[in-house]
Design a protein around this motif. Structure first.
Motif, PDB file in Angstrom:
ATOM      1  N   PRO A  76       0.750  -1.418  -0.085  1.00 17.56           N
ATOM      2  CA  PRO A  76      -0.066  -0.039   0.045  1.00 17.56           C
ATOM      3  C   PRO A  76       0.832   1.151  -0.063  1.00 17.56           C
ATOM      4  CG  PRO A  76       0.122  -0.921   2.001  1.00 17.56           C
ATOM      5  CD  PRO A  76       0.924  -1.770   1.256  1.00 17.56           C
ATOM      6  N   GLU A  77       0.183   2.197  -0.297  1.00 10.46           N
ATOM      7  CA  GLU A  77       0.763   3.624  -0.007  1.00 10.46           C
ATOM      8  C   GLU A  77      -0.050   4.162   0.975  1.00 10.46           C
ATOM      9  OE1 GLU A  77       1.231   6.290  -3.265  1.00 10.46           O
ATOM     10  OE2 GLU A  77       2.305   7.852  -2.323  1.00 10.46           O
TER      11      GLU A  77
ATOM     12  N   PHE B 135      -0.696   7.341   3.896  1.00 12.19           N
ATOM     13  CA  PHE B 135      -0.642   8.897   3.949  1.00 12.19           C
ATOM     14  C   PHE B 135      -1.037   9.168   5.388  1.00 12.19           C
ATOM     15  CE2 PHE B 135      -0.677   9.478  -0.655  1.00 12.19           C
ATOM     16  CZ  PHE B 135      -1.320   8.407  -1.107  1.00 12.19           C
TER      17      PHE B 135
ATOM     18  N   TYR C  77      -3.348  12.671   6.476  1.00  9.79           N
ATOM     19  CA  TYR C  77      -3.855  13.976   6.416  1.00  9.79           C
ATOM     20  C   TYR C  77      -4.314  14.902   7.573  1.00  9.79           C
ATOM     21  CZ  TYR C  77      -4.613  12.666   1.299  1.00  9.79           C
ATOM     22  OH  TYR C  77      -4.648  12.505   0.029  1.00  9.79           O
TER      23      TYR C  77
ATOM     24  N   TYR D  41      -5.929  12.076  10.078  1.00  9.51           N
ATOM     25  CA  TYR D  41      -6.348  11.246   9.674  1.00  9.51           C
ATOM     26  C   TYR D  41      -5.311  10.016   8.875  1.00  9.51           C
ATOM     27  CZ  TYR D  41     -11.054  13.012  10.085  1.00  9.51           C
ATOM     28  OH  TYR D  41     -12.184  13.606  10.732  1.00  9.51           O
TER      29      TYR D  41
ATOM     30  N   SER E 115      -4.017   3.850   0.392  1.00  7.32           N
ATOM     31  CA  SER E 115      -4.232   3.562  -0.968  1.00  7.32           C
ATOM     32  C   SER E 115      -3.561   2.383  -1.355  1.00  7.32           C
ATOM     33  CB  SER E 115      -3.843   4.748  -1.922  1.00  7.32           C
ATOM     34  OG  SER E 115      -4.806   5.868  -1.867  1.00  7.32           O
ATOM     35  N   GLY E 116      -4.391   1.266  -2.211  1.00  5.41           N
ATOM     36  CA  GLY E 116      -4.069   0.175  -2.488  1.00  5.41           C
ATOM     37  C   GLY E 116      -2.990   0.401  -3.959  1.00  5.41           C
TER      38      GLY E 116
ATOM     39  N   SER F 206      -6.687   1.417  -7.840  1.00  4.84           N
ATOM     40  CA  SER F 206      -7.842   2.319  -7.254  1.00  4.84           C
ATOM     41  C   SER F 206      -7.681   3.635  -7.016  1.00  4.84           C
ATOM     42  CB  SER F 206      -8.208   1.555  -6.051  1.00  4.84           C
ATOM     43  OG  SER F 206      -9.361   2.366  -5.319  1.00  4.84           O
ATOM     44  N   TYR F 207      -6.620   3.964  -6.508  1.00  7.35           N
ATOM     45  CA  TYR F 207      -6.183   5.390  -6.141  1.00  7.35           C
ATOM     46  C   TYR F 207      -7.072   6.184  -5.405  1.00  7.35           C
ATOM     47  CZ  TYR F 207      -3.169   4.384 -10.123  1.00  7.35           C
ATOM     48  OH  TYR F 207      -2.360   3.643 -10.826  1.00  7.35           O
ATOM     49  N   ILE F 208      -8.083   5.394  -4.577  1.00  4.10           N
ATOM     50  CA  ILE F 208      -9.150   5.951  -3.598  1.00  4.10           C
ATOM     51  C   ILE F 208      -8.545   5.497  -2.259  1.00  4.10           C
ATOM     52  CG2 ILE F 208     -11.332   5.866  -3.012  1.00  4.10           C
ATOM     53  CD1 ILE F 208     -11.130   6.847  -5.602  1.00  4.10           C
ATOM     54  N   PRO F 209      -8.114   6.411  -1.472  1.00  2.00           N
ATOM     55  CA  PRO F 209      -7.874   6.311  -0.019  1.00  2.00           C
ATOM     56  C   PRO F 209      -8.800   5.820   0.818  1.00  2.00           C
ATOM     57  CG  PRO F 209      -7.939   8.558  -0.431  1.00  2.00           C
ATOM     58  CD  PRO F 209      -8.545   8.032  -1.836  1.00  2.00           C
TER      59      PRO F 209
ATOM     60  N   PHE G  81      -9.980   5.780   4.708  1.00  2.32           N
ATOM     61  CA  PHE G  81      -9.406   6.701   5.860  1.00  2.32           C
ATOM     62  C   PHE G  81      -9.514   6.131   7.054  1.00  2.32           C
ATOM     63  CE2 PHE G  81      -8.290  10.985   4.295  1.00  2.32           C
ATOM     64  CZ  PHE G  81      -8.949  10.645   3.000  1.00  2.32           C
ATOM     65  N   GLY G  82      -8.897   6.268   8.052  1.00  2.00           N
ATOM     66  CA  GLY G  82      -9.319   5.755   9.398  1.00  2.00           C
ATOM     67  C   GLY G  82     -10.159   6.803  10.416  1.00  2.00           C
TER      68      GLY G  82
ATOM     69  N   TYR H  73     -16.912  12.796  -1.229  1.00  2.00           N
ATOM     70  CA  TYR H  73     -16.862  12.128  -0.138  1.00  2.00           C
ATOM     71  C   TYR H  73     -17.928  12.631   0.824  1.00  2.00           C
ATOM     72  CZ  TYR H  73     -12.054  10.455  -1.066  1.00  2.00           C
ATOM     73  OH  TYR H  73     -11.226   9.931  -1.932  1.00  2.00           O
TER      74      TYR H  73
ATOM     75  N   ARG I  44     -15.964   6.388 -12.462  1.00  2.00           N
ATOM     76  CA  ARG I  44     -15.024   5.339 -12.635  1.00  2.00           C
ATOM     77  C   ARG I  44     -15.040   4.334 -11.312  1.00  2.00           C
ATOM     78  NH1 ARG I  44      -9.772   4.995 -10.327  1.00  2.00           N
ATOM     79  NH2 ARG I  44      -8.185   3.904 -11.542  1.00  2.00           N
ATOM     80  N   GLN I  45     -15.207   4.727 -10.251  1.00  2.00           N
ATOM     81  CA  GLN I  45     -15.464   3.774  -8.978  1.00  2.00           C
ATOM     82  C   GLN I  45     -16.533   4.423  -8.265  1.00  2.00           C
ATOM     83  OE1 GLN I  45     -12.023   1.961  -6.807  1.00  2.00           O
ATOM     84  NE2 GLN I  45     -10.854   3.495  -7.930  1.00  2.00           N
TER      85      GLN I  45
ATOM     86  N   ARG J 294       3.196   7.196  -8.624  1.00  4.26           N
ATOM     87  CA  ARG J 294       2.266   7.366  -7.232  1.00  4.26           C
ATOM     88  C   ARG J 294       1.476   8.690  -7.164  1.00  4.26           C
ATOM     89  NH1 ARG J 294       3.172   2.658  -2.813  1.00  4.26           N
ATOM     90  NH2 ARG J 294       4.040   1.183  -4.271  1.00  4.26           N
TER      91      ARG J 294
ATOM     92  N   ASN K 222      -1.990   8.893  -6.469  1.00  9.02           N
ATOM     93  CA  ASN K 222      -2.661   8.813  -5.128  1.00  9.02           C
ATOM     94  C   ASN K 222      -3.120   9.997  -4.271  1.00  9.02           C
ATOM     95  OD1 ASN K 222      -3.357   6.199  -4.663  1.00  9.02           O
ATOM     96  ND2 ASN K 222      -1.049   5.585  -4.597  1.00  9.02           N
TER      97      ASN K 222
ATOM     98  N   GLN L 157      -4.603  13.409  -3.215  1.00 10.36           N
ATOM     99  CA  GLN L 157      -6.011  13.884  -3.278  1.00 10.36           C
ATOM    100  C   GLN L 157      -5.930  15.363  -2.750  1.00 10.36           C
ATOM    101  OE1 GLN L 157      -9.743  11.923  -2.999  1.00 10.36           O
ATOM    102  NE2 GLN L 157      -8.800  10.558  -4.588  1.00 10.36           N
TER     103      GLN L 157
END
Lengths: 110, 117
Positions: free
Chosen positions: A31-32, A34, A36, A86, A90-91, A95-98, A100-101, B35, B55-56, B101, B104, B106
């Motif tokens: 994973p990547e 982050f 925030y 937070y 991201s996997g 996907s490129y969708i994070p 969040f915790g 979101y 897309r998703q 990357r 990734n 945002q």
């Protein structure tokens, strides 16, 4: 499935004290990770990402694949560090969708 | 660079009504994600638009729909509003056509606070 766990909802410290915000993740690939941050009345913004290996505003975070952790650390907290933090993942599957915790609210007292 | 801009800032609606929220991405970005952030909770992914197509999609009902325009701006529409739709709606932009990357990362707008009465 990917999951991010931040066990502490609230962390309260005094100015000058060390800070560690915990983050553990679950993901089968590479994973990547982050961090925030959301300061009061400001937008959510990227603090740092593990591949950059940077120190931002005195904060650092190291990816520990063995412990599946990405804890955020700062040796000496400042009042202006008070914010919601937070951890996000991201996997690597395109996907490129994070994900969040649930966030940790850091309060630094004078 | 104005960054990600969202409008309106605040909105009050009643149950059953429909609402449209708008987002302009950061200059140079081609992808918009939406979101929902309930009070005291983390952002929950609704959907992402790229090349004017969804897309998703996250785990949200069909009452939530969106659109992306040729200039990359986007709208979020919510039909038949429920009290539980009250939340801060965040738009984030990114560059999926970029390399590596960087895709990734945002960048978030300040959000639209929706209150459903």
């Amino acid at each position: 499935a990917q999951r991010v766990t931040q066990p502490e909802k609230l962390l309260s410290v005094f100015k000058g004290a060390p800070v560690e915000l915990k983050c553990n993740y679950s993901y089968s690939g590479s994973p990547e990770l982050f961090w925030y941050v959301q300061y009061s009345r400001q937008r959510l913004q990227l603090l740092l990402r593990h591949i950059s290996r940077e120190s931002i505003k005195g904060f650092t975070a190291d990816l520990n694949k063995g412990e599946t952790s990405f804890h955020l650390k700062k040796p000496f907290a400042q009042e202006e560090d008070s914010a919601m933090y937070y951890c996000a993942l991201s996997g690597n599957g395109g996907s490129y969708i994070p994900t969040f915790g649930r966030g940790t609210s850091l309060i630094v007292h004078p | 660079d104005a960054g990600v801009t969202q409008s309106p800032t605040h909105l009050i609606k009643t149950r059953g009504q429909q609402v449209t929220l708008r987002c302009s991405p950061k200059s140079g970005h081609d992808t918009v994600s939406w979101y929902q952030q309930a009070l005291g909770q983390e952002p929950q992914f609704i959907f992402q638009y790229y090349e004017e197509e969804e897309r998703q999609r996250g785990n949200f009902p069909d009452r939530f729909s969106g659109h992306q325009f040729p200039n990359y701006s986007s709208e979020l529409n919510v039909n038949a509003l429920l009290l539980g739709d009250s939340a801060l709606y965040l738009c984030a932009s990114s560059l999926l056509s970029g390399v590596g990357r960087a895709k990734n990362i945002q960048y978030f707008g300040a959000g639209t606070r929706l209150s459903v009465l």
